[in-house]
Motif scaffolding. Structure first.
Motif, short mmCIF file in Angstrom:
data_model
loop_
_atom_site.label_atom_id
_atom_site.label_comp_id
_atom_site.label_asym_id
_atom_site.label_seq_id
_atom_site.Cartn_x
_atom_site.Cartn_y
_atom_site.Cartn_z
N GLU A 105 48.76 44.16 42.85
CA GLU A 105 48.50 45.56 42.50
C GLU A 105 49.44 45.99 41.39
OE1 GLU A 105 47.57 48.49 45.24
OE2 GLU A 105 46.80 47.12 46.75
N SER A 153 49.83 53.65 37.24
CA SER A 153 48.41 53.99 37.10
C SER A 153 47.92 53.53 35.73
CB SER A 153 48.19 55.49 37.30
OG SER A 153 48.90 56.21 36.32
N GLN A 154 46.61 53.37 35.63
CA GLN A 154 46.00 52.78 34.44
C GLN A 154 44.97 53.74 33.82
OE1 GLN A 154 46.95 49.47 33.49
NE2 GLN A 154 48.46 49.88 35.09
N VAL A 187 40.77 50.04 33.69
CA VAL A 187 40.77 48.81 34.49
C VAL A 187 39.48 48.09 34.14
CG1 VAL A 187 40.72 47.76 36.79
CG2 VAL A 187 42.16 49.78 36.36
N LYS A 205 39.85 49.28 45.41
CA LYS A 205 41.27 49.40 45.06
C LYS A 205 41.44 49.80 43.60
CE LYS A 205 43.14 45.47 46.07
NZ LYS A 205 44.08 44.37 46.38
N THR A 215 41.54 53.36 42.76
CA THR A 215 42.78 54.09 43.09
C THR A 215 43.87 53.84 42.07
OG1 THR A 215 43.76 52.35 44.49
CG2 THR A 215 42.20 53.89 45.55
N TRP A 216 43.70 52.84 41.23
CA TRP A 216 44.71 52.52 40.21
C TRP A 216 44.58 53.39 38.96
CZ3 TRP A 216 43.42 46.59 40.26
CH2 TRP A 216 43.83 46.04 41.48
#
Length: 192
Positions: free
Chosen positions: A89, A93-94, A97, A115, A118-119
């Motif tokens: 992980e 934050s991105q 993605v 998942k 949520t990033w």
């Protein structure tokens, strides 16, 4: 498929995939505002390298050490990380993605997609492109294993609260015996 099997596969050719970015990645992201991006299952890093050349701060993750070494030789602007994408992980934050042609069975892919959502930073984009199940009968090339081919409706279900900005089957030109034929890919873009 294990990392060792992918390492062997990468050793069989000087460049397993094309040097340039995927046609859909290039078309859709060429004019996007650069930010922090993550290429999940990056292989030799072609998409991450291209995005970094546009000013993106890119991290690229894959479990093939051979593929990552190739990427590192081509660019020192990408942070290449050797890891299992299903357990790794990001620390931050991105803004993007990217999951491109990560052809695995539905359960691990659904967990990863959930998942990945949520990033994302607020307004961040999840960009997915992969071989679609319809490619078996209506397209060319790609894996011929139905269990690892993507299904648009399933992927859309996995997006949760993300806002879909593009979702469909896209035709990708492929050269076959000197002629152009078309592969069928699932293409999904969604924002946080």
């Amino acid at each position: 498929m294990e990392a060792s099997a992918w390492n062997d596969r990468y050793r069989e050719a000087d460049l397993l995939w094309s040097a340039g970015p995927n046609v859909f990645v290039e078309d859709r992201l060429e004019d996007a505002e650069p930010g922090r991006g993550l290429d999940v299952g990056c292989g030799e890093g072609r998409n991450a390298i291209w995005l970094a050349s546009l000013g993106w701060e890119m991290t690229a993750v894959d479990f093939s050490s051979v593929a990552l070494e190739r990427g590192k030789r081509r660019s020192d602007e990408v942070d290449f990380i050797e890891a299992d994408v299903f357990t790794w992980e990001p620390a931050e934050s991105q803004d993007l993605v990217l999951i491109a042609y990560l052809q695995v069975e539905a359960e691990p892919l659904s967990d990863l997609v959930r998942k990945a959502g949520t990033w994302l930073s607020p307004g961040g984009e999840l960009f997915m492109v992969g071989h679609d199940i319809s490619n078996l009968d209506e397209g060319v090339g790609g894996p011929q294993v139905p269990e690892i081919l993507w299904e648009l409706d399933l992927i859309l279900e996995w997006l949760g609260d993300l806002r879909v900005i593009e979702g469909g089957i896209a035709r990708r030109p492929v050269e076959v015996d000197g002629d152009i034929a078309y592969a069928r890919d699932t293409l999904v873009r969604a924002r946080a």
